[in-house]
Motif scaffolding. Structure first.
Motif, PDB file in Angstrom:
ATOM      1  N   SER A 136       0.855  -1.194   0.000  1.00  0.00           N
ATOM      2  CA  SER A 136       0.000   0.000   0.000  1.00  0.00           C
ATOM      3  C   SER A 136       0.884   1.234   0.000  1.00  0.00           C
ATOM      4  O   SER A 136       2.009   1.199   0.489  1.00  0.00           O
ATOM      5  CB  SER A 136      -0.894   0.007   1.244  1.00  0.00           C
ATOM      6  N   ARG A 139       1.075   3.040   4.239  1.00  0.00           N
ATOM      7  CA  ARG A 139       1.279   2.226   5.436  1.00  0.00           C
ATOM      8  C   ARG A 139       1.791   3.091   6.585  1.00  0.00           C
ATOM      9  O   ARG A 139       2.416   4.124   6.385  1.00  0.00           O
ATOM     10  CB  ARG A 139       2.286   1.102   5.165  1.00  0.00           C
ATOM     11  N   THR A 159       5.498   3.662   1.726  1.00  0.00           N
ATOM     12  CA  THR A 159       5.011   2.920   0.578  1.00  0.00           C
ATOM     13  C   THR A 159       5.607   1.518   0.565  1.00  0.00           C
ATOM     14  O   THR A 159       6.833   1.359   0.558  1.00  0.00           O
ATOM     15  CB  THR A 159       5.383   3.642  -0.745  1.00  0.00           C
TER      16      THR A 159
END
Length: 166
Positions: A136, A139, A159
């Motif tokens: 994601s 995070r 990321t």
């Protein structure tokens, strides 16, 4: 201490009889040996000072988290967690227990077990291994004192990209 908070300039009055107490005093923000000086602007009076003031860190208020960066899902990263006072000084005598959580929960990621800092050996600083597994762009990792929820910090916007297919 270039970050110290100092009282405003003051003009003595006859009613002061040469003595004035500055409400709030001086607030030092940097750990170490500090000094404070006072002088009379324009009157030619000799300055006074107090030196060799030993300033130590205040109580832990937060954690500094370093070493966590953008990475591939499941990659182990070594992070450093530093107990800090409100002015970002390292609290070398911190002895609390830290616990870790992420935005996806503790069952998704590989997080350290709860750890109790040892003042003599950790000095308020300890390294841990973390592996964020869910890919994601947003995070986050939170570190908090297990017994005092007000001592906490979160590193966000990490990321984590998906690992290559095998």
């Amino acid at each position: 201490d270039g970050s110290a908070v100092l009282p405003s300039d003051y003009t003595f009055t006859a009613a002061d009889n040469g003595v004035h107490t500055f409400a709030g005093g001086v607030t030092f923000k940097t750990v170490g040996t500090q000094s404070v000086s006072v002088s009379d602007v324009g009157a030619g009076i000799t300055s006074g000072s107090q030196s060799s003031l030993g300033i130590v860190a205040g109580a832990a208020k937060k954690f500094g988290i370093s070493g966590l960066g953008n990475d591939v899902a499941g990659s182990s990263q070594n992070i450093t967690v530093t107990a800090q006072d409100e002015f970002n000084n390292t609290v070398t005598n911190y002895s609390g227990t830290v616990t870790f959580t992420t935005d996806l929960g503790t069952s998704t990621d590989t997080l350290p077990v709860d750890y109790t800092y040892v003042p003599g050996s950790d000095g308020g600083v300890h390294s841990f291994a973390v592996a964020l597994k869910g890919a994601s762009a947003t995070r986050s990792l939170t570190v908090r004192d297990k017994d005092n929820n007000t001592i906490t910090s979160t590193q966000s916007n990490v990321t984590i990209t998906a690992a290559n297919a095998t």
